[in-house]
Structures are given as structure tokens and as C-alpha cells.
Design an enzyme around this catalytic site. Structure first.
Site, PDB file in Angstrom:
ATOM      1  N   VAL A   1      13.129  -2.350   3.275  1.00 10.74           N
ATOM      2  CA  VAL A   1      13.928  -3.215   2.158  1.00 10.74           C
ATOM      3  C   VAL A   1      13.962  -1.986   1.248  1.00 10.74           C
ATOM      4  O   VAL A   1      15.300  -3.147   0.394  1.00 10.74           O
ATOM      5  CB  VAL A   1      12.872  -4.448   2.367  1.00 10.74           C
ATOM      6  CG1 VAL A   1      12.532  -5.453   3.480  1.00 10.74           C
ATOM      7  CG2 VAL A   1      11.476  -3.944   1.135  1.00 10.74           C
ATOM      8  N   ASN A  42       9.259 -11.702   1.560  1.00 13.29           N
ATOM      9  CA  ASN A  42       7.666 -11.180   2.048  1.00 13.29           C
ATOM     10  C   ASN A  42       7.077 -10.347   1.704  1.00 13.29           C
ATOM     11  O   ASN A  42       6.264  -9.610   1.116  1.00 13.29           O
ATOM     12  CB  ASN A  42       6.982 -12.685   3.383  1.00 13.29           C
ATOM     13  CG  ASN A  42       5.899 -12.001   3.153  1.00 13.29           C
ATOM     14  OD1 ASN A  42       5.136 -12.595   2.792  1.00 13.29           O
ATOM     15  ND2 ASN A  42       4.792 -11.290   4.002  1.00 13.29           N
ATOM     16  N   SER A 102       3.238 -14.789  -6.840  1.00 14.61           N
ATOM     17  CA  SER A 102       1.674 -14.422  -6.660  1.00 14.61           C
ATOM     18  C   SER A 102       1.487 -14.716  -7.769  1.00 14.61           C
ATOM     19  O   SER A 102       2.143 -14.814  -8.870  1.00 14.61           O
ATOM     20  CB  SER A 102       1.678 -12.511  -7.040  1.00 14.61           C
ATOM     21  OG  SER A 102       0.431 -12.648  -7.205  1.00 14.61           O
ATOM     22  N   TYR A 146       2.979  -4.840 -10.637  1.00 18.21           N
ATOM     23  CA  TYR A 146       2.735  -5.704  -9.330  1.00 18.21           C
ATOM     24  C   TYR A 146       3.448  -6.959  -9.961  1.00 18.21           C
ATOM     25  O   TYR A 146       4.126  -7.371 -10.026  1.00 18.21           O
ATOM     26  CB  TYR A 146       1.618  -5.156  -8.690  1.00 18.21           C
ATOM     27  CG  TYR A 146       0.893  -6.501  -8.196  1.00 18.21           C
ATOM     28  CD1 TYR A 146       2.141  -6.682  -6.020  1.00 18.21           C
ATOM     29  CD2 TYR A 146       0.730  -7.837  -8.138  1.00 18.21           C
ATOM     30  CE1 TYR A 146       1.819  -7.532  -5.673  1.00 18.21           C
ATOM     31  CE2 TYR A 146       0.431  -8.738  -7.704  1.00 18.21           C
ATOM     32  CZ  TYR A 146       1.260  -8.641  -6.044  1.00 18.21           C
ATOM     33  OH  TYR A 146       1.373  -9.483  -5.351  1.00 18.21           O
ATOM     34  N   LYS A 166       6.405  -9.651  -9.309  1.00 22.92           N
ATOM     35  CA  LYS A 166       6.569 -10.776  -9.182  1.00 22.92           C
ATOM     36  C   LYS A 166       7.282 -12.158 -10.444  1.00 22.92           C
ATOM     37  O   LYS A 166       7.041 -12.627 -10.100  1.00 22.92           O
ATOM     38  CB  LYS A 166       5.008 -11.350  -9.040  1.00 22.92           C
ATOM     39  CG  LYS A 166       4.407 -10.740  -7.539  1.00 22.92           C
ATOM     40  CD  LYS A 166       4.750 -10.618  -6.796  1.00 22.92           C
ATOM     41  CE  LYS A 166       4.652 -10.002  -5.649  1.00 22.92           C
ATOM     42  NZ  LYS A 166       5.608 -10.225  -4.474  1.00 22.92           N
TER      43      LYS A 166
END
Ligand SMILES: NC(=O)c1ccc[n+]([C@@H]2O[C@H](COP(=O)([O-])OP(=O)(O)OC[C@H]3O[C@@H](n4cnc5c(N)ncnc54)[C@H](OP(=O)(O)O)[C@@H]3O)[C@@H](O)[C@H]2O)c1
Length: 250
Positions: free
Chosen positions: A60, A86, A140, A155, A159
Site C-alpha cells: 500500500v 485495514n 485505534s 503509531y 491513527k
């Protein structure tokens, strides 16, 4: 439209949450397009488990490859009704700000943020032509400032960007018939969570009202609700599924 005629592409469906979503979509008679970053044995095994499902492989982070592979799928199926963004990774695990590795942070950003953007860019023109479409982005609980932790904060940035992007795109495209929503799971048992130390798992469990991590198939039904016409009035929203972590969480 019945689910029988609907095409759903779930990125990162070779394993974990994406696999559970793909299996449920298949049971609900969607035409399922499975996806992985490589043509792995587990992706192959899942396709055999779901006869009639299609498989597509692309990284991706590679905009050109993502576009070309999705065009090949579109040629075969005509249109993609539901895109579930996802695929995702977590790399940086830090104890101090000095531990942040730039390459890992950049890779997290490329997969978790640019990846969904590339997929949306590839499916959007046909959705706009059809005047309908449905995009579900996997965020998340780490997206929310209250649940950010130093250990995974790069991370968390990615999100948080997913939530922002979901709302920005919903504002622009919902009036044109394309819904955008995000799901924010808490802690789910997948390969991603296998990386956590026992100490971290114990700490997490203590913060969850239901006293356990989720199984992927406890998240999938909500994704498929958003995929369905039963959620036709929902767009621009984000939904936390965390076993009560966000009201107890430590
Ligand atoms: N597990 C949790 O506790 C949790 C909690 C909240 C949110 N999430 C989010 O839920 C999503 C799924 O997580 P998971 O735990 O199911 O992850 P996982 O089991 O580690 O699976 C990750 C999936 O993403 C694919 N992927 C990774 N990098 C890719 C790339 N560059 N290009 C294309 N595909 C790529 C993998 O494909 P390959 O098999 O080919 O590697 C795999 O299918 C992620 O967005 C994650 O951030 C997870």
C-alpha cells in the site's frame, strides 16, 4: 442492494482483523477481495478457504502499484462498493523520546496513512461515477490523545491522522454518496499484539472492564454493520470498540 451483489475490498486481510472481516463478509454473501502485501501462504490458504473470493497483492505504500492492482480488480468486478482500509503496522516501541527511530516512524506513516490514501485514490473515481460508495478506515484507541502512550506514540500519530482524514473526506464526499467512517479498536489478539511483552499484556488487561483482549471476530461484525445499508445514515463518525478500556484504562 442485497449484499450478494456487493464487492468489498479489505486491505490486510491475509491475517488478523482483516481476515476476520473477510470471513464474515464472505458468510454474508459479499464478493470478497482479499489482500496482502505479498502473495503469502496465509493469503493463499484463506482464498482456498473462501472459494470464489478474489486475491490481490500490493504494497500500500507504493502508489503506482496500488493504483494498477486496484484497476485490474475493477476491470474484473466493475466497481468496489466497500473499501476497508485495514492494513497497518506498528514498529516503534520506545521507552524514551530518544528511542524514536525515524525510518520506523516514516514506515508506520507510509503504511498506516499514505496506504489508505493510495487505496482511496484508486477506488474513488468509480465510486463518484456510481454516486455511491463506502469507506471504512481502521484507526485505534491510540488515536485519541487520552489514550496515547509514549511506547507507541508514533503509531498513535498515524491513527489520529486516520480520524482526521475520515472526517475531512466525509465532509467532502458524503454529499456525493460516499460514506467515510472509522473504527477504533482497543486491544485485539492478532500477530500485532503477539509482539507485546507479558508485562504490557498484564497492564492492558488490568485496564479493560471486560478483563480480556478482544478476538478479531468481535470487531468484524461492527465493520460489517458499517459496510451495510443498515448504517446508511452514518458518515464521518468514529467508533471505539475496546471492552471498556476507554472508561477504565490505565
Ligand atoms: N491488533 C490490535 O490490537 C489493533 C488494535 C487497534 C487497531 N488495530 C489496527 O487494525 C489493523 C489490523 O491490525 P492486525 O492486528 O490485524 O494486524 P496484523 O495481524 O499484523 O496484519 C497486518 C495486515 O496488514 C498487511 N500489511 C502490512 N503492511 C502492509 C503493506 N505495506 N502493504 C500492504 N499490506 C500490508 C499485512 O499483510 P501481510 O500478511 O502480507 O504481511 C496483514 O494482512 C491495523 O490497521 C492496526 O493498526 C489493531
Amino acid at each position: 442492494m442485497t449484499t450478494k451483489n456487493k464487492v468489498i475490498l479489505i486491505t490486510g486481510s491475509s491475517r488478523g482483523l482483516g481476515k476476520a472481516i473477510a470471513i464474515l463478509a464472505y458468510r454474508q454473501s459479499y464478493r470478497v477481495i482479499l489482500h496482502g502485501s505479498t502473495d503469502s501462504d496465509h493469503l493463499d490458504a484463506l482464498q482456498k478457504q473462501l472459494p470464489g473470493s478474489m486475491k490481490v497483492v500490493f504494497d500500500v505504500t507504493d502508489k503506482q502499484q496500488t493504483y494498477e492492482e486496484i484497476q485490474k480488480v475493477l476491470k474484473q468486478v466493475g466497481a468496489i462498493d466497500v473499501l476497508v482500509n485495514n492494513a497497518g503496522i506498528i514498529l516503534n516501541k520506545v521507552k524514551h523520546i530518544e528511542d524514536v527511530d525515524d525510518e520506523m516512524a516514516w514506515q508506520e506513516w507510509k503504511v498506516n496513512v499514505l496506504g489508505p490514501i493510495h487505496c482511496i485514490q484508486a477506488v474513488l473515481p468509480t465510486m463518484l461515477t456510481a454516486g455511491k460508495g463506502n469507506v471504512i478506515n481502521m484507526a485505534s484507541i491510540k488515536a485519541y490523545p487520552n489514550f496515547s502512550t509514549l511506547s507507541s506514540f508514533t503509531y498513535g500519530h498515524t491513527k489520529a491522522a486516520i480520524l482526521q482524514m475520515t472526517k475531512a473526506l466525509a465532509k467532502e464526499y458524503s454529499p456525493k454518496g460516499i460514506r467515510f467512517n472509522a473504527i477504533a479498536p482497543g486491544y485485539v489478539i492478532t500477530d500485532m499484539s503477539k509482539q507485546w511483552t507479558n508485562e504490557a499484556k498484564k497492564r492492558i488487561n488490568n485496564g479493560i472492564l471486560l478483563d480480556r483482549l478482544a478476538n478479531p471476530d468481535e470487531i468484524a461484525p461492527f465493520v460489517m454493520f458499517l459496510a451495510s445499508d443498515d448504517s446508511a445514515y452514518i458518515t464521518g463518525s468514529d467508533f471505539v470498540i475496546d471492552g471498556g478500556y476507554s472508561i477504565k484504562g490505565k
